[in-house]
Design a protein around this motif. Structure first.
Motif, PDB file in Angstrom:
ATOM      1  N   THR A  68      28.576  21.611  14.338  1.00 36.73           N
ATOM      2  CA  THR A  68      29.173  20.359  13.876  1.00 36.73           C
ATOM      3  C   THR A  68      30.610  20.628  13.465  1.00 36.73           C
ATOM      4  O   THR A  68      30.917  21.649  12.843  1.00 36.73           O
ATOM      5  N   LEU A  69      31.489  19.712  13.808  1.00 34.78           N
ATOM      6  CA  LEU A  69      32.901  19.864  13.461  1.00 34.78           C
ATOM      7  C   LEU A  69      33.573  18.498  13.468  1.00 34.78           C
ATOM      8  O   LEU A  69      33.095  17.558  14.123  1.00 34.78           O
ATOM      9  N   ALA A  70      34.682  18.413  12.741  1.00 36.77           N
ATOM     10  CA  ALA A  70      35.406  17.152  12.627  1.00 36.77           C
ATOM     11  C   ALA A  70      36.636  17.108  13.518  1.00 36.77           C
ATOM     12  O   ALA A  70      37.087  16.026  13.896  1.00 36.77           O
ATOM     13  N   ALA A  71      37.198  18.261  13.865  1.00 39.46           N
ATOM     14  CA  ALA A  71      38.480  18.310  14.575  1.00 39.46           C
ATOM     15  C   ALA A  71      38.279  18.215  16.086  1.00 39.46           C
ATOM     16  O   ALA A  71      37.619  19.063  16.697  1.00 39.46           O
ATOM     17  N   LEU A  72      38.865  17.200  16.685  1.00 40.02           N
ATOM     18  CA  LEU A  72      38.793  17.016  18.130  1.00 40.02           C
ATOM     19  C   LEU A  72      39.378  18.210  18.874  1.00 40.02           C
ATOM     20  O   LEU A  72      38.866  18.606  19.925  1.00 40.02           O
ATOM     21  N   ASP A  73      40.440  18.804  18.345  1.00 42.65           N
ATOM     22  CA  ASP A  73      41.130  19.886  19.041  1.00 42.65           C
ATOM     23  C   ASP A  73      40.236  21.098  19.275  1.00 42.65           C
ATOM     24  O   ASP A  73      40.495  21.899  20.177  1.00 42.65           O
ATOM     25  N   ARG A  74      39.198  21.265  18.465  1.00 39.44           N
ATOM     26  CA  ARG A  74      38.343  22.448  18.590  1.00 39.44           C
ATOM     27  C   ARG A  74      37.163  22.248  19.534  1.00 39.44           C
ATOM     28  O   ARG A  74      36.450  23.200  19.845  1.00 39.44           O
ATOM     29  N   VAL A  75      36.943  21.021  19.973  1.00 41.81           N
ATOM     30  CA  VAL A  75      35.795  20.744  20.830  1.00 41.81           C
ATOM     31  C   VAL A  75      35.841  21.543  22.136  1.00 41.81           C
ATOM     32  O   VAL A  75      34.845  22.172  22.522  1.00 41.81           O
ATOM     33  N   PRO A  76      36.960  21.573  22.880  1.00 37.70           N
ATOM     34  CA  PRO A  76      36.966  22.325  24.141  1.00 37.70           C
ATOM     35  C   PRO A  76      36.643  23.805  23.959  1.00 37.70           C
ATOM     36  O   PRO A  76      35.901  24.391  24.761  1.00 37.70           O
ATOM     37  N   ALA A  77      37.177  24.426  22.915  1.00 31.56           N
ATOM     38  CA  ALA A  77      36.931  25.851  22.709  1.00 31.56           C
ATOM     39  C   ALA A  77      35.465  26.130  22.388  1.00 31.56           C
ATOM     40  O   ALA A  77      34.894  27.122  22.842  1.00 31.56           O
ATOM     41  N   VAL A  78      34.843  25.258  21.593  1.00 32.42           N
ATOM     42  CA  VAL A  78      33.436  25.441  21.262  1.00 32.42           C
ATOM     43  C   VAL A  78      32.569  25.281  22.505  1.00 32.42           C
ATOM     44  O   VAL A  78      31.658  26.079  22.769  1.00 32.42           O
ATOM     45  N   ARG A  79      32.872  24.266  23.306  1.00 33.52           N
ATOM     46  CA  ARG A  79      32.099  24.066  24.539  1.00 33.52           C
ATOM     47  C   ARG A  79      32.270  25.251  25.479  1.00 33.52           C
ATOM     48  O   ARG A  79      31.303  25.701  26.125  1.00 33.52           O
ATOM     49  N   ALA A  80      33.468  25.782  25.547  1.00 35.83           N
ATOM     50  CA  ALA A  80      33.716  26.939  26.409  1.00 35.83           C
ATOM     51  C   ALA A  80      32.948  28.161  25.929  1.00 35.83           C
ATOM     52  O   ALA A  80      32.397  28.927  26.726  1.00 35.83           O
ATOM     53  N   ALA A  81      32.890  28.358  24.604  1.00 33.24           N
ATOM     54  CA  ALA A  81      32.163  29.503  24.055  1.00 33.24           C
ATOM     55  C   ALA A  81      30.663  29.383  24.337  1.00 33.24           C
ATOM     56  O   ALA A  81      30.000  30.381  24.644  1.00 33.24           O
ATOM     57  N   LEU A  82      30.123  28.190  24.242  1.00 32.64           N
ATOM     58  CA  LEU A  82      28.713  27.991  24.558  1.00 32.64           C
ATOM     59  C   LEU A  82      28.449  28.269  26.033  1.00 32.64           C
ATOM     60  O   LEU A  82      27.486  28.956  26.394  1.00 32.64           O
ATOM     61  N   GLY A  83      29.302  27.739  26.893  1.00 33.20           N
ATOM     62  CA  GLY A  83      29.126  27.935  28.321  1.00 33.20           C
ATOM     63  C   GLY A  83      29.283  29.382  28.746  1.00 33.20           C
ATOM     64  O   GLY A  83      28.569  29.864  29.633  1.00 33.20           O
ATOM     65  N   ALA A  84      30.195  30.107  28.110  1.00 35.07           N
ATOM     66  CA  ALA A  84      30.432  31.500  28.472  1.00 35.07           C
ATOM     67  C   ALA A  84      29.220  32.378  28.189  1.00 35.07           C
ATOM     68  O   ALA A  84      29.034  33.426  28.810  1.00 35.07           O
TER      69      ALA A  84
END
Length: 421
Positions: free
Chosen positions: A359-375
């Motif tokens: 869970t997070l509030a900052a939109l800017d961090r969404v792509p990095a989190v999704r990338a880390a999950l996918g990796a």
């Protein structure tokens, strides 16, 4: 006909040398006896009865089928205690049908072990580690104050003790060896003491107890450990927290649905804050670890666990470094943000067996989190959760008070959706 006879718990209803015990059939007409070496030696079948030492189950079932098909002569299968309780009856019934079985149980080793400890066992969790992943037994012992473990190779008192000693949870092990024999021994010791001992192969069962909660507070109507609560996503005021720094119940409800905590699971709550997610996972029967970098936050997690009557391992340290020393989780919840968020998610995603929820509030961090999950090989998904609560207004009316939007992202390991524990 296949006669399945329980033995080995010293109740006088199992096999004895040369014959069956009271109430059991004789050896007359029997052509094949199947069982562990110690059971066959104790039973001492008469000449003319072929003995098959039980090893891998499939060849033994094939031998029983051949015997039945060749001359139809009865077969005797010897097993420990109650063979219908985590025993061979399931495999026999699946292969030959329940109507082909004549089952003569004796007392289950779990019942005998609790009797030796002077405790009832209608409120105990019972888990088998024999031929199964021992981590399930360890996690059940972590989560429940009264657990019986049927042991197996690689999952005996030493292994259970080593795993439980690292949690810091209050546990006492009652190790029951060779139940029902002249060599019977029942010992009480700490997990750390059990971990340092060399144990004989005839350990029957290990009881794992929080001695302060070894008795249910009231008589039960339904056997087994305490039932999971009827609801979850408790309101924020059910937890001690600092300056509203707590996962809101709407967010927690979705996070719990994606985590899927259940008995036998281990869940990490990383950046736990109040520990609300970890506590709710524990209330649903999972073992839980709250990881919190601040000392006051770690203490708050402990206090909330105590207030809700659940066991929670609390780790005071900074992620991702502190995660390396933790046992492998089934599911991980990552709350909050910070500059290390991507590294934390990456570390958790590599270790999680089933899912990671962030869970997070900052939109800017969404792509990095999704990338880390996918990796890490997880299938990523998520939502923006935005809710409005009813709030009172003068005149006995209400308005909608909007909360801050929160991103709930999750990654699921392919093939684990809906998998049983």
């Amino acid at each position: 006909m296949i006669t399945v006879v329980g033995t080995g718990t010293g109740t006088g209803t199992g096999v004895e040398a040369g014959a069956f015990g009271p109430g059991a059939p004789s050896w007359q007409g029997v052509r094949l006896a199947v069982g562990a070496r110690r059971h066959l030696e104790a039973a001492d079948p008469p000449p003319g009865v072929r003995r098959l030492v039980l090893g891998p189950l499939a060849p033994a079932l094939d031998a029983v089928e051949r015997q039945l098909s060749e001359d139809g002569g009865p077969v005797v299968v010897l097993a420990s205690g109650d063979p219908g309780f985590f025993g061979i009856v399931r495999s026999l019934a699946e292969r030959f049908g329940p109507e082909a079985l004549d089952i003569r149980p004796t007392a289950p080793s779990v019942a005998v072990a609790f009797a030796r400890a002077g405790l009832p066992w209608d409120d105990a969790a019972v888990v088998s580690a024999h031929g199964r992943d021992p981590r399930t037994a360890v996690n059940v012992c972590r989560a429940h104050p009264k657990t019986a473990v049927l042991t197996g190779p690689g999952a005996g008192p030493a292994e259970l003790g080593a795993a439980l000693a690292a949690t810091g949870l209050p546990r006492t092990l009652v190790v029951a060896s060779a139940l029902g024999t002249a060599d019977e021994r029942v010992e009480r010791l700490s997990p750390a003491e059990a971990a340092t001992r060399a144990w004989p192969g005839e350990v029957s069962v290990v009881l794992c107890l929080d001695t302060s909660r070894a008795l249910a507070p009231a008589p039960l109507a339904l056997a087994g450990p305490r039932r999971p609560p009827a609801g979850w996503a408790l309101p924020e005021d059910a937890f001690a927290h600092r300056d509203s720094m707590i996962t809101k119940y709407e967010v927690r409800a979705l996070a719990l649905a994606r985590l899927g905590p259940r008995p036998g699971d281990l869940v990490w709550d990383v950046g736990a804050g109040s520990g609300s997610v970890a506590v709710e996972c524990a209330r649903l029967g999972a073992a839980a670890v709250a990881v919190e970098r601040t000392a006051d936050g770690a203490e708050r997690c402990r206090a909330n666990a105590a207030a809700h009557g659940v066991d929670l391992q609390t780790v005071h340290g900074t992620a991702p470094g502190v995660l390396a020393g933790l046992p492998e989780p089934d599911a991980v919840f990552v709350g909050g943000g910070g500059r290390e968020l991507e590294a934390i998610v990456a570390a958790c995603a590599l270790r999680a067996r089933r899912t990671v929820v962030v869970t997070l509030a900052a939109l800017d961090r969404v792509p990095a989190v999704r990338a880390a999950l996918g990796a890490a090989g997880l299938a990523a998904d998520g939502v923006l959760l935005q809710s409005s609560r009813l709030a009172p207004l003068p005149g006995d009316v209400v308005r909608l008070a909007a909360g801050n939007p929160v991103f709930v992202l999750w990654g699921t390991r392919p093939g684990t959706e809906g998998a049983s524990s």
